[in-house]
Design a protein around this motif. Sequence first.
Motif, PDB file in Angstrom:
ATOM      1  N   LEU A   7       0.865  -1.168   0.000  1.00 28.21           N
ATOM      2  CA  LEU A   7       0.000   0.000   0.000  1.00 28.21           C
ATOM      3  C   LEU A   7       0.905   1.221   0.000  1.00 28.21           C
ATOM      4  O   LEU A   7       1.763   1.363   0.863  1.00 28.21           O
ATOM      5  N   GLN A   8       0.747   2.046  -1.032  1.00 27.39           N
ATOM      6  CA  GLN A   8       1.575   3.247  -1.102  1.00 27.39           C
ATOM      7  C   GLN A   8       0.685   4.469  -1.063  1.00 27.39           C
ATOM      8  O   GLN A   8      -0.280   4.565  -1.824  1.00 27.39           O
ATOM      9  N   VAL A   9       1.017   5.355  -0.186  1.00 24.79           N
ATOM     10  CA  VAL A   9       0.310   6.631  -0.123  1.00 24.79           C
ATOM     11  C   VAL A   9       1.349   7.692  -0.460  1.00 24.79           C
ATOM     12  O   VAL A   9       2.348   7.833   0.243  1.00 24.79           O
ATOM     13  N   ASN A  10       1.147   8.352  -1.598  1.00 21.49           N
ATOM     14  CA  ASN A  10       2.163   9.285  -2.091  1.00 21.49           C
ATOM     15  C   ASN A  10       1.654  10.722  -2.115  1.00 21.49           C
ATOM     16  O   ASN A  10       0.724  11.024  -2.861  1.00 21.49           O
ATOM     17  N   ASN A  11       2.241  11.552  -1.301  1.00 21.76           N
ATOM     18  CA  ASN A  11       1.930  12.991  -1.291  1.00 21.76           C
ATOM     19  C   ASN A  11       0.423  13.267  -1.272  1.00 21.76           C
ATOM     20  O   ASN A  11      -0.082  14.131  -1.977  1.00 21.76           O
ATOM     21  N   LEU A  12      -0.263  12.526  -0.447  1.00 25.22           N
ATOM     22  CA  LEU A  12      -1.729  12.636  -0.413  1.00 25.22           C
ATOM     23  C   LEU A  12      -2.180  14.005   0.120  1.00 25.22           C
ATOM     24  O   LEU A  12      -1.655  14.514   1.113  1.00 25.22           O
ATOM     25  N   GLN A  13      -3.149  14.571  -0.581  1.00 24.68           N
ATOM     26  CA  GLN A  13      -3.767  15.834  -0.157  1.00 24.68           C
ATOM     27  C   GLN A  13      -5.265  15.630  -0.101  1.00 24.68           C
ATOM     28  O   GLN A  13      -5.853  15.123  -1.050  1.00 24.68           O
ATOM     29  N   ASP A  66      -1.387  10.371  -4.738  1.00 27.19           N
ATOM     30  CA  ASP A  66      -2.062   9.162  -5.184  1.00 27.19           C
ATOM     31  C   ASP A  66      -1.967   8.063  -4.131  1.00 27.19           C
ATOM     32  O   ASP A  66      -1.120   8.112  -3.237  1.00 27.19           O
ATOM     33  N   ILE A  67      -2.867   7.101  -4.259  1.00 25.17           N
ATOM     34  CA  ILE A  67      -2.857   5.925  -3.381  1.00 25.17           C
ATOM     35  C   ILE A  67      -2.792   4.705  -4.298  1.00 25.17           C
ATOM     36  O   ILE A  67      -3.611   4.560  -5.208  1.00 25.17           O
ATOM     37  N   ILE A  68      -1.781   3.866  -4.063  1.00 23.08           N
ATOM     38  CA  ILE A  68      -1.593   2.692  -4.907  1.00 23.08           C
ATOM     39  C   ILE A  68      -1.796   1.442  -4.052  1.00 23.08           C
ATOM     40  O   ILE A  68      -1.079   1.232  -3.074  1.00 23.08           O
ATOM     41  N   VAL A  69      -2.792   0.645  -4.415  1.00 27.39           N
ATOM     42  CA  VAL A  69      -3.071  -0.590  -3.680  1.00 27.39           C
ATOM     43  C   VAL A  69      -2.667  -1.767  -4.546  1.00 27.39           C
ATOM     44  O   VAL A  69      -3.267  -1.994  -5.598  1.00 27.39           O
ATOM     45  N   GLY A  71      -0.474  -2.087  -6.611  1.00 24.60           N
ATOM     46  CA  GLY A  71      -0.223  -1.672  -7.991  1.00 24.60           C
ATOM     47  C   GLY A  71      -1.351  -0.889  -8.651  1.00 24.60           C
ATOM     48  O   GLY A  71      -1.155  -0.325  -9.723  1.00 24.60           O
ATOM     49  N   TYR A  72      -2.528  -0.846  -8.037  1.00 23.58           N
ATOM     50  CA  TYR A  72      -3.654  -0.141  -8.648  1.00 23.58           C
ATOM     51  C   TYR A  72      -3.875   1.228  -8.012  1.00 23.58           C
ATOM     52  O   TYR A  72      -4.006   1.326  -6.787  1.00 23.58           O
ATOM     53  N   SER A  73      -3.937   2.244  -8.833  1.00 19.99           N
ATOM     54  CA  SER A  73      -4.206   3.588  -8.321  1.00 19.99           C
ATOM     55  C   SER A  73      -5.671   3.692  -7.921  1.00 19.99           C
ATOM     56  O   SER A  73      -6.561   3.291  -8.671  1.00 19.99           O
ATOM     57  N   MET A  74      -5.922   4.241  -6.747  1.00 19.64           N
ATOM     58  CA  MET A  74      -7.305   4.401  -6.309  1.00 19.64           C
ATOM     59  C   MET A  74      -7.987   5.560  -7.026  1.00 19.64           C
ATOM     60  O   MET A  74      -9.152   5.844  -6.809  1.00 19.64           O
ATOM     61  N   LYS A  75      -7.235   6.236  -7.891  1.00 18.37           N
ATOM     62  CA  LYS A  75      -7.836   7.299  -8.682  1.00 18.37           C
ATOM     63  C   LYS A  75      -8.569   6.697  -9.881  1.00 18.37           C
ATOM     64  O   LYS A  75      -9.724   6.996 -10.126  1.00 18.37           O
ATOM     65  N   ASN A  76      -7.882   5.809 -10.603  1.00 19.79           N
ATOM     66  CA  ASN A  76      -8.512   5.302 -11.823  1.00 19.79           C
ATOM     67  C   ASN A  76      -8.633   3.783 -11.918  1.00 19.79           C
ATOM     68  O   ASN A  76      -9.160   3.253 -12.877  1.00 19.79           O
ATOM     69  N   LYS A  77      -8.125   3.074 -10.891  1.00 22.86           N
ATOM     70  CA  LYS A  77      -8.308   1.611 -10.858  1.00 22.86           C
ATOM     71  C   LYS A  77      -8.930   1.224  -9.507  1.00 22.86           C
ATOM     72  O   LYS A  77      -8.557   0.214  -8.915  1.00 22.86           O
ATOM     73  N   ARG A  78      -9.862   2.049  -9.072  1.00 25.52           N
ATOM     74  CA  ARG A  78     -10.399   1.891  -7.730  1.00 25.52           C
ATOM     75  C   ARG A  78     -11.006   0.512  -7.502  1.00 25.52           C
ATOM     76  O   ARG A  78     -10.778  -0.113  -6.479  1.00 25.52           O
ATOM     77  N   ARG A  79     -11.765   0.031  -8.455  1.00 24.93           N
ATOM     78  CA  ARG A  79     -12.424  -1.266  -8.247  1.00 24.93           C
ATOM     79  C   ARG A  79     -11.432  -2.397  -8.084  1.00 24.93           C
ATOM     80  O   ARG A  79     -11.608  -3.285  -7.251  1.00 24.93           O
ATOM     81  N   LYS A  80     -10.375  -2.344  -8.866  1.00 22.81           N
ATOM     82  CA  LYS A  80      -9.343  -3.388  -8.739  1.00 22.81           C
ATOM     83  C   LYS A  80      -8.632  -3.282  -7.397  1.00 22.81           C
ATOM     84  O   LYS A  80      -8.345  -4.282  -6.747  1.00 22.81           O
ATOM     85  N   GLY A  81      -8.360  -2.054  -6.995  1.00 21.93           N
ATOM     86  CA  GLY A  81      -7.703  -1.838  -5.709  1.00 21.93           C
ATOM     87  C   GLY A  81      -8.565  -2.331  -4.561  1.00 21.93           C
ATOM     88  O   GLY A  81      -8.084  -2.987  -3.633  1.00 21.93           O
ATOM     89  N   LEU A  82      -9.861  -2.052  -4.662  1.00 17.37           N
ATOM     90  CA  LEU A  82     -10.773  -2.410  -3.573  1.00 17.37           C
ATOM     91  C   LEU A  82     -10.897  -3.913  -3.354  1.00 17.37           C
ATOM     92  O   LEU A  82     -11.286  -4.352  -2.286  1.00 17.37           O
TER      93      LEU A  82
END
Length: 324
Positions: A7-13, A66-69, A71-82
Amino acid sequence: MGMVDYLQVNNLQKLYYVNNSKIKAVDDVTFNVKAGEVFGLLGPNGAGKTSIIKCICGLLDYDGGDIIVNGYSMKNKRRKGLRHISAVLEGNRNIYWRMTVKENLEFFSGINGISSSKVKERINYLINQFQLQQQKDTVVNKLSRGMKQKVAIAISLIANKDIILLDEPTLGLDVSMSHEMRSILRGIAKDENKTILLSTHDMNVVEATCDRLIIINKGKIIAKDTVDNLKSLFNKEIYKVTLMEGPKNQLKERLKKVAQLLNYQKQAENTSLLLQLDNGNQLIEIFQLFKEEGISLIAIEKVTKNLEGIFIDLLKEEQHEILL
Ligand SMILES: Nc1ncnc2c1ncn2[C@@H]1O[C@H](COP(=O)(O)OP(=O)(O)OP(=O)(O)O)[C@@H](O)[C@H]1O
Ligand SMILES: [Mg+2]
């Protein structure tokens, strides 16, 4: 599973707009959680803990970073990440109050599509781990708050996802239930190689359960380290020494050569010094020094600083010197 950043949380705002003003609830927060690790988000009320967790589990959109779960970005691959995440937030929305503990576990395992033989095994395992044997046939609504919390967390584990997000899992629990919860979480994480991210305002919870942590305040990270490092960083030996009379300047100068003089207070009856030593042996040098200077000692005590004290100190720091 290797030690990858799961789980990567990068510069989250995360910003909230209230009336015409903007609240920076999460301000440039970066951390990663490795597979099988228990990671703590520690901070006081309003620090941004719940906001971070809600962004990770897709309940909130974020404004930057961004949040990467896996390998999946929760911005545009949310369903895969979830697919990799289950979460327990305030309110325990994942429980059906009119069903029993066991029925809840069965229900949630069912909709998550585990094979039926595995289901039984896993339900029993969780009931045992959470010590819910006596409550398993009780309607959830009738359980105490602590028991409900245990059920909610057990449900989050039934789905067998890799990442478990827990927002304040020990909040509102009594002391013994809180301790029980800490050891359950630690045990589950290690037995099942779960990646757990938990938030809390209680340093003791982090100390008992987590491998690493970040400390956040007002949306910003103020410390990031392993629990062990953070403890040892502050585990220098500190002694409070009480003297009959005030130290003359000469003594102060000599003391400073041996130890770090953290504080010096002259009271009506005596004087107290706070000394930080690198090791206990330096104490002998200090005694020698007092003897040479003809100073009478009234008392000496070791000041132990626990993580709670470190936490409070860090929050007091205006600059972020301890940022690691
Ligand atoms: N829906 C919202 N609208 C406006 N502001 C919000 C909203 N949710 C949170 N905030 C603000 O964002 C900041 C961070 O809140 P958040 O709930 O994430 O903190 P927290 O660390 O979980 O606090 P607590 O320990 O009280 O649960 C706070 O200043 C809070 O008032
Ligand atoms: Mg919160």
